[in-house]
Design an enzyme around this catalytic site. Structure first.
Site, PDB file in Angstrom:
ATOM      1  N   ARG A  45       0.824  -1.216   0.000  1.00  0.00           N
ATOM      2  CA  ARG A  45       0.000   0.000   0.000  1.00  0.00           C
ATOM      3  C   ARG A  45       0.854   1.260   0.000  1.00  0.00           C
ATOM      4  O   ARG A  45       0.449   2.302   0.524  1.00  0.00           O
ATOM      5  CB  ARG A  45      -0.963   0.014   1.187  1.00  0.00           C
ATOM      6  CG  ARG A  45      -2.025  -1.079   1.135  1.00  0.00           C
ATOM      7  CD  ARG A  45      -2.997  -0.957   2.291  1.00  0.00           C
ATOM      8  NE  ARG A  45      -3.916  -2.078   2.328  1.00  0.00           N
ATOM      9  CZ  ARG A  45      -4.575  -2.478   3.421  1.00  0.00           C
ATOM     10  NH1 ARG A  45      -4.396  -1.840   4.563  1.00  0.00           N
ATOM     11  NH2 ARG A  45      -5.406  -3.504   3.364  1.00  0.00           N
ATOM     12  N   ARG A  94      -3.450   6.276   0.093  1.00  0.00           N
ATOM     13  CA  ARG A  94      -4.038   7.383   0.854  1.00  0.00           C
ATOM     14  C   ARG A  94      -3.073   8.108   1.781  1.00  0.00           C
ATOM     15  O   ARG A  94      -3.418   9.162   2.306  1.00  0.00           O
ATOM     16  CB  ARG A  94      -5.233   6.857   1.658  1.00  0.00           C
ATOM     17  CG  ARG A  94      -6.385   6.416   0.779  1.00  0.00           C
ATOM     18  CD  ARG A  94      -7.442   5.680   1.582  1.00  0.00           C
ATOM     19  NE  ARG A  94      -6.944   4.405   2.084  1.00  0.00           N
ATOM     20  CZ  ARG A  94      -7.645   3.612   2.890  1.00  0.00           C
ATOM     21  NH1 ARG A  94      -8.843   3.986   3.307  1.00  0.00           N
ATOM     22  NH2 ARG A  94      -7.139   2.465   3.288  1.00  0.00           N
ATOM     23  N   ARG A 113      -6.840  11.460  -7.152  1.00  0.00           N
ATOM     24  CA  ARG A 113      -8.004  10.603  -6.990  1.00  0.00           C
ATOM     25  C   ARG A 113      -9.273  11.379  -6.673  1.00  0.00           C
ATOM     26  O   ARG A 113     -10.369  10.791  -6.612  1.00  0.00           O
ATOM     27  CB  ARG A 113      -7.764   9.605  -5.843  1.00  0.00           C
ATOM     28  CG  ARG A 113      -7.169   8.271  -6.189  1.00  0.00           C
ATOM     29  CD  ARG A 113      -8.107   7.305  -6.885  1.00  0.00           C
ATOM     30  NE  ARG A 113      -9.448   7.261  -6.354  1.00  0.00           N
ATOM     31  CZ  ARG A 113      -9.832   6.567  -5.279  1.00  0.00           C
ATOM     32  NH1 ARG A 113      -8.951   5.851  -4.606  1.00  0.00           N
ATOM     33  NH2 ARG A 113     -11.086   6.590  -4.876  1.00  0.00           N
ATOM     34  N   ASP A 168      -6.865  -3.179  -7.237  1.00  0.00           N
ATOM     35  CA  ASP A 168      -7.563  -3.744  -6.081  1.00  0.00           C
ATOM     36  C   ASP A 168      -7.800  -5.220  -6.371  1.00  0.00           C
ATOM     37  O   ASP A 168      -7.963  -5.613  -7.536  1.00  0.00           O
ATOM     38  CB  ASP A 168      -8.896  -3.039  -5.836  1.00  0.00           C
ATOM     39  CG  ASP A 168      -9.525  -3.467  -4.517  1.00  0.00           C
ATOM     40  OD1 ASP A 168      -9.267  -2.802  -3.498  1.00  0.00           O
ATOM     41  OD2 ASP A 168     -10.257  -4.480  -4.500  1.00  0.00           O
ATOM     42  N   TYR A 225     -14.785 -12.785   0.181  1.00  0.00           N
ATOM     43  CA  TYR A 225     -15.589 -11.629  -0.188  1.00  0.00           C
ATOM     44  C   TYR A 225     -16.845 -12.057  -0.937  1.00  0.00           C
ATOM     45  O   TYR A 225     -17.946 -11.537  -0.702  1.00  0.00           O
ATOM     46  CB  TYR A 225     -14.780 -10.665  -1.062  1.00  0.00           C
ATOM     47  CG  TYR A 225     -13.851  -9.770  -0.297  1.00  0.00           C
ATOM     48  CD1 TYR A 225     -14.349  -8.826   0.606  1.00  0.00           C
ATOM     49  CD2 TYR A 225     -12.475  -9.852  -0.457  1.00  0.00           C
ATOM     50  CE1 TYR A 225     -13.499  -8.003   1.325  1.00  0.00           C
ATOM     51  CE2 TYR A 225     -11.605  -9.032   0.253  1.00  0.00           C
ATOM     52  CZ  TYR A 225     -12.127  -8.107   1.138  1.00  0.00           C
ATOM     53  OH  TYR A 225     -11.280  -7.290   1.841  1.00  0.00           O
TER      54      TYR A 225
END
Length: 355
Positions: free
Chosen positions: A38, A42, A51, A87, A162
């Site tokens: 990552r 962010r 973004r 992702d 998921y």
């Protein structure tokens, strides 16, 4: 041809002698290579800027945007490898699964897979389904030069969790219920996901990725016997599917201290280790013939510089006897992390390990 491949009689490509790939191959390195899970995301103000107003899944399907986001931490932190920005649910979205990534929640699946009829949602993945991946990697390899690009995918178990739960889950009730109650349906689900994952990794390698990482984010929820019986065959299938490309294959999961040996046995060349198990102990559990990746606790980065350096020295000391070591955090970079702390960490590891 992969940027890592160096067949007999041909000149090695630009990334082949990089510190990262040499460490993955368990060869001597000029310094311990560093990258962060990552690292593109962010924690970086430049990421938030590009973004702004762009939904997550859409951002993964814009080649120029993917390339820019992937390059940002390489420019800022001087890490030894880039990781492709995407992702784990992108290949599922690409084949038509009705899902979305909801801010603050994560991937949410409209029609969870609970019966055999539900498997019809999972058709084969073709390169045309993810054309934007091929285009983005072409842009990236042109810019990265000697810096390797890591491709990645979600492992079959984590994708299944998921799909079966319908979204993130703490206890994986539906997932384990299906696995225990209908082992044949479970095996068929994971086998189909292994096919999709293999195809997704092949697209990335053939476009120019120098290594690949299989993320099994939730597999730490399983006991070793359940992993070996119900999950490992699908992971083996993925690693076998890309073995002929000759690129390093990395395997990582969270809370997998009891599974480290099995995860290496599944076919990884490099086993990722979270912060719960020291690297010297991880090496004992994994056994010889594998490099290790990790494993500074991400939360340490919120401490003082002196504390970060002290904990980093502990990781490096535990890694001193390893056949190959790629420095990383024991999990991903957190959104509120100070980017400057990551930049300092890269420089510190490089300085401390310079040969």
């Amino acid at each position: 041809m992969s940027a890592n491949h160096s067949p007999a009689g041909q000149q090695p490509t630009a990334t082949y002698e990089s510190a990262f790939l040499k460490a993955c191959r368990r060869e001597p390195v000029p310094h311990t290579p560093v990258w962060f899970m990552r690292q593109a995301g962010r924690s970086l103000p430049e990421y938030l800027k590009v973004r702004e107003g762009v939904p997550m899944l859409e951002s993964c399907m814009r080649p120029e945007l993917v390339a820019e986001i992937t390059l940002q931490p390489v420019r800022r932190h001087r890490v030894d490898a880039a990781i492709y920005f995407s992702d784990i649910v992108v290949p599922l979205k690409a084949i038509g699964v009705d899902l979305d990534i909801k801010p603050g929640v994560g991937p949410v699946v409209q029609n969870p897979i609970r019966t055999r009829a539900d498997l019809a949602q999972l058709r084969d993945l073709t390169p045309e389904d993810v054309w934007y991946v091929t285009e983005a990697i072409g842009l990236l390899t042109a810019e990265l030069g000697e810096t390797p690009l890591i491709g990645f995918a979600g492992a079959p178990f984590t994708l299944a969790s998921y799909l079966v739960e319908g979204g993130p889950s703490k206890n994986h009730e539906h997932t384990k219920s299906l696995m225990y109650s209908d082992p044949q349906l479970w095996a068929d689900l994971l086998d189909r996901l292994a096919e999709i994952t293999s195809a997704f990794l092949k697209v990335q390698i053939e476009a120019g990725a120098s290594a690949v990482q299989l993320f099994d984010s939730w597999v730490g929820a399983l006991a070793p016997a359940d992993y070996r019986r119900s999950v490992m065959p699908a992971s083996v299938k993925v690693f076998d599917a890309v073995a002929s490309y000759g690129v390093p294959r990395i395997h990582f999961g969270v809370g997998t201290g009891e599974l480290l040996g099995l995860m290496g046995e599944a076919g990884a060349d490099v086993v990722g280790v979270d912060w719960r198990v020291p690297l010297d102990e991880a090496a004992r559990r994994v056994g010889p013939g594998k490099a290790l990746q990790g494993n500074l606790d991400p939360a340490v980065l919120y401490a003082s510089t002196e504390a970060v350096e002290a904990k980093t020295r502990e990781v490096l000391a535990a890694a001193a006897g390893l056949e190959g070591h790629v420095f990383n955090l024991g999990h991903g970079v957190m959104p509120s992390m100070d980017p400057d702390a990551l930049t300092r960490l890269v420089e510190y590891v490089h300085t401390q390990t310079a040969r």
